[in-house]
Every structure is written in C-alpha cells, then in structure tokens.
Design an enzyme around this catalytic site. Structure first.
Site, PDB file in Angstrom:
ATOM      1  N   SER A   1      37.577  35.003  43.482  1.00  0.00           N
ATOM      2  CA  SER A   1      37.164  34.014  42.494  1.00  0.00           C
ATOM      3  C   SER A   1      35.825  33.399  42.916  1.00  0.00           C
ATOM      4  CB  SER A   1      38.269  32.965  42.332  1.00  0.00           C
ATOM      5  OG  SER A   1      38.059  32.166  41.186  1.00  0.00           O
TER       6      SER A   1
ATOM      7  N   GLU B   1      43.651  39.251  34.431  1.00  0.00           N
ATOM      8  CA  GLU B   1      42.974  38.140  35.096  1.00  0.00           C
ATOM      9  C   GLU B   1      43.134  36.815  34.347  1.00  0.00           C
ATOM     10  OE1 GLU B   1      41.232  37.716  37.844  1.00  0.00           O
ATOM     11  OE2 GLU B   1      40.649  39.692  38.569  1.00  0.00           O
TER      12      GLU B   1
ATOM     13  N   HIS C   1      44.910  36.327  37.695  1.00  0.00           N
ATOM     14  CA  HIS C   1      43.941  35.847  38.663  1.00  0.00           C
ATOM     15  C   HIS C   1      44.674  35.132  39.800  1.00  0.00           C
ATOM     16  CE1 HIS C   1      39.755  34.678  39.505  1.00  0.00           C
ATOM     17  NE2 HIS C   1      40.130  33.426  39.709  1.00  0.00           N
TER      18      HIS C   1
END
Length: 534
Positions: free
Chosen positions: A197, A320, A438
């Site tokens: 990230s 994600e 994610h």
C-alpha cells in the site's frame, strides 16, 4: 518476586555507529527493538530532514518497540494506531538465532503502509521470513500525516529539503542499514526493500529518488498499483493547503517559529475528517515533487527509464478495492443500495482521486461500466462497485500497466496476483465477503498479522501452505534476485512477458502461473471506455 521475560531471556550486544545496542534472544531470533536511527523530529527539528542521532557509550537496551509516529486512530483495521508523539524515528532488527557478524545474510527492509497518514512497524511479526527464509529483517517507523508530508511558504523558504520528510526518514533508515547491518549478520550489499500500500508507494519513491541510490538492490511492491504512472504535483503546489491546515490548528502569524510551536494534537485534529466519512484526511497529504528527493514527476522518471533498474516483484490482490469498500461501509454504516447503484458508481468515477482511479472515463460510457459490472453478477451492489473501481486502473490493471513499462528497462520483473478469498479476515464484518482484499496478503508473510486494531486470525491447512510458498518466494528473491531456487518444490515463477501477460497466481490449494492477467480485470473494456492503451 517474579522476573520479566526481559530479565530471563539471553541477551546479545552489537556495536552500531551510534553506540552498542543490547537485544534479546527469543523464539529462535535475535531481536533488537526500538533503535533510534535519527534524532527525534521535535521542536526545531519538526519539518526538517532527519538529523543524526546523538550517540551513547554504554550498551543501550533494545528490548521494546519505539513509539509509532503521531496519528489519529480513525478505526482503519489493518493500519491505524493512536499516537500523540513525534519522537518516533526508531527501527527494529531481527536475525536468526546463532547468526554472527559477517554472516552476510540477505537483508529485507519492510516499509509499513497506511496511506502515508497512519500506520507503523510495531505489528509485523517477521518470524517466518527470519527463521524459515533465513534473512535479516528490518522495519521502522517514519513520519506520516501532516508531520511527514507538509508544504508551507514559511517552511519552504528555509534552506533545507522540503515536503517529503517521511521519505527522507526512510532514506535515513536505509543509510543506517547500510552502515550497521553487517554487525547483525546482514549483507549491506544485498538489501531488498519491500512494502504494501503506502509502503509500496514508498518503494516506488526510492526507485525514483537519486538520494536512494546504492541503498537497496532489489524491490518488492505489494499493492502499489499504478502509482509511478499517476501525476505527482509539486511541493509548492500545496502551500495553500499548508496555510489552511496551520490556520485550523491555531496559527495566526504563520512564521516558522509559530508553526513548530503548534501542539501535536492540534495539528492532528486540524486534519481529521468528520465522523462518518472515509478518507485520508481533511487536507490532501502525500509525496510531492520537491526537486531533490523526487526531482521530477515519477511518471516522467519512470516512463523514460530514469530510475534504479533493480530486480522487482510487483503484484496485487484479486479484489483489492473490497478493503476500501468495506472501510467505507464501516465508516458510514451503509452498503451501496442496489436501487442507487448506477448514480453512485457514476459519482465515484467522477470524483475519486487519481491515486485510486487512475484513468478518466467519459460520462457517456458510465452506463457501459454499470452494465459490465452488474450487481447480480457480483453478489451485491457493493461488490460490483468495488470490482469496477478496483479494475479501473490504479490497483489491478495499474499493476499490468506498470509491469509493461518496467519490462522495457528491467529484465528481472516478476508479476503476481494474490487470491485466497475464503480466509477469515482480522477486520470487522461488512455486508459482503472481503475476499482477497487489500492487505489480506500480509497475514501470509507476517504470522497473526491483524494491523493495529483487528482481531488475529490464525491460518490453517492450505492457507499455511500458501504462507510457506510466499515466504519462500519472497526470501529467495531477496537472496538471489529471482523467486526461483534449484530443486524447489514450488512452481517455477517466470519473468513477466508483456505478450503473455503472465503472473504467478498465489492461491490455494496450489499456486500456479497464469497468462492474460488483464482478462481477469476487463482490461480491453477499460482501455476502450477510457481511450487508453493498455
């Protein structure tokens, strides 16, 4: 009277350039926690490049993590802490038990994520990488939020590098690794940086930054999407943002002295979003083109090949955006209503920032997007919305676009997609399954990972085997610059080829290579509706 485990555990002492540090030998690892790698960025050091740490003579105990950097815990499971301290520039070193100076093990340096506004290193257990992968592991905290990324006319007029203070901290930590890691058994000539990230975005910054030259030799990018292709604005373009934020924190004169005297809590409060909303903060913060750390827009540097051309693993998770959609639902208490799906999707395609969307879609094609991503095909309107935004450009297909550029300049590029949709997550439930969202991959590299506020979910059975596979690939890449090793029990992972569009599918029950990655995310459709080349 009882003894703490600190008192009972064996100790080991290692010299550093600042002074000797004393760590613990526990659970098969040497653990050195909370080592300062730069001076505390407080008082006159706020919004300046990191300064050298004052040294010490006697061994310094490195038994406990240092403070995480100042941030509001805004209930983002997986990232956010609560901290009101700016004294936070500490790192941690782990090495396999019995490793001595001069062992020259590969070094893996983890950069934690959190949108560059929350997060820290104190919740990542590296035991699998260290013990099974036989690497020396380093993690650290760096300035985030308004303290790590800030632009203001008074500060920018001073004679120092500006804007990207958090990235400068990371570079200071990498210089510490270069100068000290040999004493812990690591090889300063074999350093892999990796992050997820915002940590992945940070890795891209180092790939582009001249000041990071020679500080690392390989890179792993987890869920960094198309960040090196997204437009990067200049530091001075955000000076009005800094003026507004400082005003909200109580500044009236806007001198450097007044700004550095503002209370930490007041600056955090000034950038806090209203309750019931989802996002990074009231004011936009993040990496900027400052002319030094990032001398030019990353897209210009990247597409022209003016970056550190080292071996790279670059990948994403299958769904994600499910994490972002889930956090939005937790913040607002509302899933996407099926009857309002079309207008809400159109609004998102119009208003979401480039860092999430990545490409423009003509309004006359919004209906085509809604027809391609129908709620009835995805289980709910929330899941359809998440799939559309996730595929659109930055996250899933952004990975494809980036790999195509990378492969023009770097031979050793390895692409992956993580897909383990049925594992329980450490976050609160929402109205739809998170799937392979994610941050879902982190618990496969860091056992028991739960972020700062989630509930740990132990892996079992096939998921444990996938975790072992990922640890093998990651540590082998750190050792050799390829995820493959001779006579390995794991599937061969071929270099990325733009024609084959191949990727390693990290999944259960067995990982395998796939081709035509873009087809899994409607690449041709998105190229059509955005008028972009894939």
């Amino acid at each position: 009277m009882g003894h703490t485990y600190w008192e009972m555990a064996p100790k080991s002492t290692v010299p550093t350039t600042s002074g000797p540090v004393r760590g613990l030998v526990l659970d098969g690892m040497h653990r050195f926690l909370g080592i300062p790698y730069a001076a505390a960025p407080v008082g006159a050091h706020r919004w300046r490049p990191p300064a050298p740490q004052e040294g010490w003579r006697l061994p310094r105990d490195a038994f406990a993590y240092g403070s995480v950097c100042a941030q509001n815990n805004i209930s983002y499971p997986g990232f956010g802490f609560s901290s009101n301290t700016e004294d936070c520039l500490y790192l941690n070193v782990y090495a396999p038990e019995g490793v001595d100076a001069g062992a020259k093990l590969p070094v893996m340096v983890w950069i934690p994520g959190g949108g560059l506004f929350i997060g820290g290193s104190n919740d990542h257990d590296p035991s699998a990488l260290v013990k099974d992968g036989r690497v020396v592991f380093v993690s650290f905290n760096y300035r985030i939020n308004v303290f790590g990324f800030f632009s203001h006319p008074a500060i920018n007029a001073e004679d120092h590098e500006i804007g990207n203070y958090g990235i400068m901290d990371q570079q200071a930590a990498l210089r510490w690794v270069r100068d000290n890691i040999a004493g812990f058994g690591g090889d300063p000539a074999n350093v892999t940086i990796f992050g997820q990230s915002a940590g992945a975005i940070s890795v891209w910054c180092h790939l582009m930054s001249p000041a990071s030259a020679g500080l690392f030799h390989k890179a792993i990018v987890q869920s960094g999407g198309a960040s090196p292709l997204v437009a990067t604005r200049g530091t001075r373009d955000f000076e009005q943002t800094g003026l507004d934020l400082a005003r909200d924190a109580g500044a009236t004169r806007h001198t450097s002295e007044e700004l550095r005297a503002l209370q930490t809590s007041d600056l955090l409060a000034a950038n806090l979003l209203p309750e019931g909303t989802f996002g990074a903060g009231k004011y936009e913060i993040g990496h900027t083109v400052d002319g030094s750390v990032l001398p030019e827009p990353m897209a210009d540097l990247f597409t022209s090949g003016r970056f550190h051309q080292v071996p790279v693993i670059n990948g994403t998770t299958r769904t994600e955006f499910h994490w972002f959609q889930g956090m939005l639902e937790l913040s607002t208490g509302q899933p996407v209503p099926a009857e309002s799906y079309g207008p809400i999707l159109s609004q998102a395609l119009t208003t979401l920032p480039d860092m999430l969307l990545g490409r423009s879609v003509s309004p006359d094609r919004f209906e085509d997007v809604a027809k391609t991503y129908r709620p009835e095909d995805y289980g709910s309107a929330s899941e359809a919305m998440s799939a559309a935004i996730g595929d659109c450009g930055v996250i899933s297909l952004g990975n494809q676009r980036v790999n195509r550029v990378l492969r023009r300049f770097v031979e050793d590029v390895y692409s992956y997609e993580f897909d383990a949709p049925h594992t329980a997550t450490p976050w609160p439930p929402v109205s739809f399954p998170y799937g392979s969202a994610h941050t879902k991959d982190l618990q496969y590299l860091f056992p028991g990972f739960r972020g700062a506020s989630g509930a740990p979910v132990p892996l079992e059975g096939e998921d444990l085997r996938l975790a072992s596979t990922m640890v093998h690939y990651w540590s082998t890449f750190a050792r050799h610059g390829t995820p493959n090793s001779p006579a390995s029990q794991y599937p061969a992972w071929n270099r990325y080829d733009a024609v084959r569009d191949n990727a390693m599918l990290l999944t259960v029950p067995e990982s395998r290579e796939i081709e035509n990655f873009g087809d899994r995310h409607h690449a041709t459709f998105w190229d059509d509706v955005s008028g972009a080349a894939g």
